[in-house]
Write a protein that holds these residues in place. Structure first.
Motif, mmCIF file in Angstrom:
data_model
loop_
_atom_site.group_PDB
_atom_site.id
_atom_site.type_symbol
_atom_site.label_atom_id
_atom_site.label_comp_id
_atom_site.label_asym_id
_atom_site.label_seq_id
_atom_site.Cartn_x
_atom_site.Cartn_y
_atom_site.Cartn_z
ATOM 1 N N ARG A 146 6.057 -1.393 -41.295
ATOM 2 C CA ARG A 146 5.623 -1.313 -39.897
ATOM 3 C C ARG A 146 5.665 -2.640 -39.210
ATOM 4 N N ARG A 147 5.140 -3.578 -40.050
ATOM 5 C CA ARG A 147 5.044 -5.126 -39.363
ATOM 6 C C ARG A 147 6.522 -5.549 -39.408
ATOM 7 N N ALA A 148 7.480 -5.429 -40.198
ATOM 8 C CA ALA A 148 8.764 -5.644 -40.443
ATOM 9 C C ALA A 148 9.516 -5.017 -39.016
ATOM 10 N N ILE A 149 9.323 -3.715 -38.878
ATOM 11 C CA ILE A 149 9.981 -3.275 -37.575
ATOM 12 C C ILE A 149 9.537 -3.897 -36.274
ATOM 13 N N THR A 150 8.331 -4.198 -36.045
ATOM 14 C CA THR A 150 7.809 -4.525 -34.723
ATOM 15 C C THR A 150 7.966 -6.344 -34.608
ATOM 16 N N GLN A 151 8.100 -6.938 -35.788
ATOM 17 C CA GLN A 151 8.034 -8.488 -35.875
ATOM 18 C C GLN A 151 9.634 -8.895 -36.204
ATOM 19 N N ARG A 207 16.091 -0.462 -34.025
ATOM 20 C CA ARG A 207 16.288 -1.820 -34.335
ATOM 21 C C ARG A 207 17.507 -2.473 -34.703
ATOM 22 N N VAL A 208 18.248 -1.680 -35.715
ATOM 23 C CA VAL A 208 19.462 -1.928 -36.137
ATOM 24 C C VAL A 208 20.521 -1.968 -35.040
ATOM 25 N N VAL A 209 20.663 -0.626 -34.293
ATOM 26 C CA VAL A 209 21.457 -0.693 -33.172
ATOM 27 C C VAL A 209 21.438 -1.783 -32.056
ATOM 28 N N GLU A 210 20.131 -2.423 -31.732
ATOM 29 C CA GLU A 210 19.744 -3.155 -30.762
ATOM 30 C C GLU A 210 20.601 -4.596 -31.402
ATOM 31 N N GLN A 211 20.560 -4.912 -32.705
ATOM 32 C CA GLN A 211 20.971 -6.101 -33.291
ATOM 33 C C GLN A 211 22.332 -5.968 -33.357
ATOM 34 N N VAL A 212 22.785 -4.887 -33.656
ATOM 35 C CA VAL A 212 24.449 -4.722 -33.542
ATOM 36 C C VAL A 212 24.987 -4.931 -31.958
ATOM 37 N N PHE A 213 24.511 -4.533 -31.350
ATOM 38 C CA PHE A 213 24.818 -4.469 -29.811
ATOM 39 C C PHE A 213 24.474 -5.938 -29.201
ATOM 40 N N GLU A 214 23.304 -6.675 -29.818
ATOM 41 C CA GLU A 214 23.386 -8.146 -29.313
ATOM 42 C C GLU A 214 24.333 -8.920 -29.983
ATOM 43 N N ASP A 215 24.815 -8.696 -31.268
ATOM 44 C CA ASP A 215 25.789 -9.257 -32.250
ATOM 45 C C ASP A 215 27.124 -9.092 -31.443
ATOM 46 N N GLU A 216 27.543 -8.004 -30.875
ATOM 47 C CA GLU A 216 28.639 -7.902 -30.143
ATOM 48 C C GLU A 216 29.038 -8.962 -29.203
ATOM 49 N N GLN A 217 28.040 -9.573 -28.624
ATOM 50 C CA GLN A 217 28.390 -10.564 -27.762
ATOM 51 C C GLN A 217 29.284 -11.828 -28.714
ATOM 52 N N LEU A 218 28.879 -11.883 -29.913
ATOM 53 C CA LEU A 218 29.577 -13.093 -30.628
ATOM 54 C C LEU A 218 30.916 -12.514 -31.264
ATOM 55 N N PHE A 219 30.984 -11.378 -31.517
ATOM 56 C CA PHE A 219 32.162 -10.605 -31.707
ATOM 57 C C PHE A 219 33.052 -11.089 -30.665
ATOM 58 N N ALA A 220 32.811 -10.529 -29.554
ATOM 59 C CA ALA A 220 33.568 -10.892 -28.313
ATOM 60 C C ALA A 220 33.823 -12.234 -27.992
ATOM 61 N N GLY A 221 33.047 -13.148 -28.291
ATOM 62 C CA GLY A 221 33.288 -14.655 -28.099
ATOM 63 C C GLY A 221 34.232 -15.022 -29.012
ATOM 64 N N ARG A 222 34.682 -14.463 -30.306
ATOM 65 C CA ARG A 222 35.877 -14.724 -31.117
ATOM 66 C C ARG A 222 36.939 -13.964 -30.728
ATOM 67 N N GLY A 223 36.860 -13.300 -29.706
ATOM 68 C CA GLY A 223 38.076 -12.428 -29.601
ATOM 69 C C GLY A 223 38.288 -11.078 -30.340
ATOM 70 N N TRP A 224 37.367 -10.801 -31.236
ATOM 71 C CA TRP A 224 37.447 -9.851 -32.090
ATOM 72 C C TRP A 224 36.765 -8.573 -31.694
ATOM 73 N N ALA A 225 37.327 -7.484 -31.590
ATOM 74 C CA ALA A 225 36.723 -6.149 -31.006
ATOM 75 C C ALA A 225 36.606 -5.258 -32.412
ATOM 76 N N PRO A 226 35.938 -5.370 -33.370
ATOM 77 C CA PRO A 226 36.094 -4.411 -34.598
ATOM 78 C C PRO A 226 35.468 -3.067 -34.244
ATOM 79 N N GLN A 227 35.622 -2.159 -35.085
ATOM 80 C CA GLN A 227 35.088 -0.772 -35.158
ATOM 81 C C GLN A 227 33.410 -1.227 -35.554
ATOM 82 N N LEU A 228 32.600 -0.491 -35.020
ATOM 83 C CA LEU A 228 31.251 -0.944 -35.475
ATOM 84 C C LEU A 228 30.658 0.485 -36.209
ATOM 85 N N SER A 229 30.475 0.366 -37.399
ATOM 86 C CA SER A 229 29.806 1.497 -38.078
ATOM 87 C C SER A 229 28.491 1.499 -38.347
#
Length: 395
Positions: A146-151, A207-229
């Protein structure tokens, strides 16, 4: 010196033969002829255990089950006079029990084959023990999770997916890890079942979905738009709000829905089938792709193909690993690929580790491959650096 423990009801002479082969390559050997004596000899410093599958009064399957219950981390070498198919089934069962299987040998034993497996153990066992130790014991508790998810102790690693036709990375699978403040990186097998039983798997997934969507900004910054599974537990297929929430989150992150692939484990237990099909259908209507993960490991896989509106199936790594030496596994991979293409689905092979597997999959017209042959799961920064290196090599 490493320890080799053999359990076999054969004569003492058999133990002497094993000792004569293993001692010159730095093994000290013990031979147990009964289950009781085997238990007495089994200690934590045993490096390799040889298990005969056919013994009067008991069988090697019981021994494997006992070793799993003891969380044994020694390398397991199976041998038997039984037919090859039985040995293959026993090996698969041992892997399902999370034992460290080195391989299988048929009786009568061939000296060179045994030596090859024992030399292999020399390289892999110390690493496997340390990994097992880091993920074991009281680390995984309900309060800690529980702590791992919230923190925000949960992190996402990515494994590239390679398009077979071009050899280029076209997508990534997001895989959750727990970065424990004291015990380091903990892998999902150690905490996903707990999250499901606690009823917090949806919080973990988002929590995983949120992190993936945050990371998308870095993907876009490198000009890469991969499929996200992204993996979704079967337990989450009861939340009727999931399609709308995922679609809205993707829009907010400026991610086209057709770049998202929701992976549903084929062997998972869907609690409410009608609700699950409702959710899956609405995900597809919003343009989000569906993938049946671990295909071939469930009990009604053809029925799943018929009722889930998936656009992708992922062949389980167990079939891929076995296809080089097991004709049955090769047939399953070939027929799965043919069925997938007939149903206008992409076919992804998981767990690709050798060039021979890669070439076989290419010959079978598999679409996408992922596995250690290309890259292990890695952090976002490591993934971006890996891709840059890949682009340089292919330039």
């Amino acid at each position: 010196m490493k320890r080799l423990l053999t359990i076999d009801d054969d004569s003492h002479f058999f133990g002497l033969i094993i000792s004569a082969i293993a001692t010159p390559i730095s093994f000290s050997c013990q031979h147990a002829r009964t289950f009781a004596s085997f238990k007495e000899m089994l200690t934590e410093d045993v490096s390799v255990i040889m298990v005969d599958l056919m013994m009067p009064g008991m069988d090697g399957i019981e021994v494997l089950r006992f070793l799993s219950e003891q969380q044994c981390r020694a390398g397991i070498l199976l041998f038997s006079g039984a037919d090859r198919k039985t040995l293959l089934v026993a090996e698969e069962m041992a892997r399902e029990l999370r034992l460290r299987v080195l391989g299988r040998l048929s009786k009568p034993l061939v000296r060179g084959d045994l030596e090859a497996f024992l030399r292999q153990a020399d390289d892999v066992l110390p690493v496997q023990r340390s990994v097992a130790a880091s993920a074991a014991g009281p680390v995984v508790t309900a309060d800690a999770l529980r702590r791992a998810i919230t923190q925000r102790e949960l992190v996402v690693h990515y494994q590239p997916q390679i398009t077979m036709a071009t050899g280029e990375p076209s997508g990534v699978e997001a895989l959750v890890r727990w970065q424990h403040p004291e015990h380091g990186l903990i892998y999902p097998d150690s905490f996903i079942p707990l999250a499901e039983s606690m009823g917090v798997i949806e919080d973990l997934t988002w929590r995983v979905v949120e992190q993936v969507f945050e990371d998308e900004q870095l993907f876009a910054g490198r000009g890469w738009a991969p499929q996200l599974s992204i993996n979704i537990s079967a337990y989450s297929l009861c939340d009727l709000k999931l399609p709308d929430r995922l679609f809205a989150s993707a829009q907010a992150a400026r991610i086209s829905p057709d770049r998202l692939i929701v992976e549903i484990t084929e062997s998972g237990t869907i609690q409410k089938v009608a609700q699950a099909l409702d959710i899956l259908a609405r995900l597809r209507l919003r343009g989000i792709h569906l993938s049946i993960d671990d295909f071939g490991t469930g009990f009604s896989m053809m029925h799943q193909l018929k009722r889930i509106p998936a656009s992708e199936i992922k062949i389980d790594r167990g079939f891929v690993a076995a296809m080089e030496t097991d004709h049955s596994a090769e047939v399953i991979v070939r027929k799965t690929t043919e069925i997938g293409h007939e149903l206008r689905m992409k076919v992804v092979a998981e767990g690709v580790e050798t060039q021979m597997q890669y070439q076989l999959l290419k010959k079978l017209n598999c679409d996408i491959a992922q596995g250690y042959l290309f890259a292990r799961p890695m952090s976002l920064n490591a993934l971006l650096a890996w891709r840059e290196c890949s682009l340089v090599k292919t330039a």
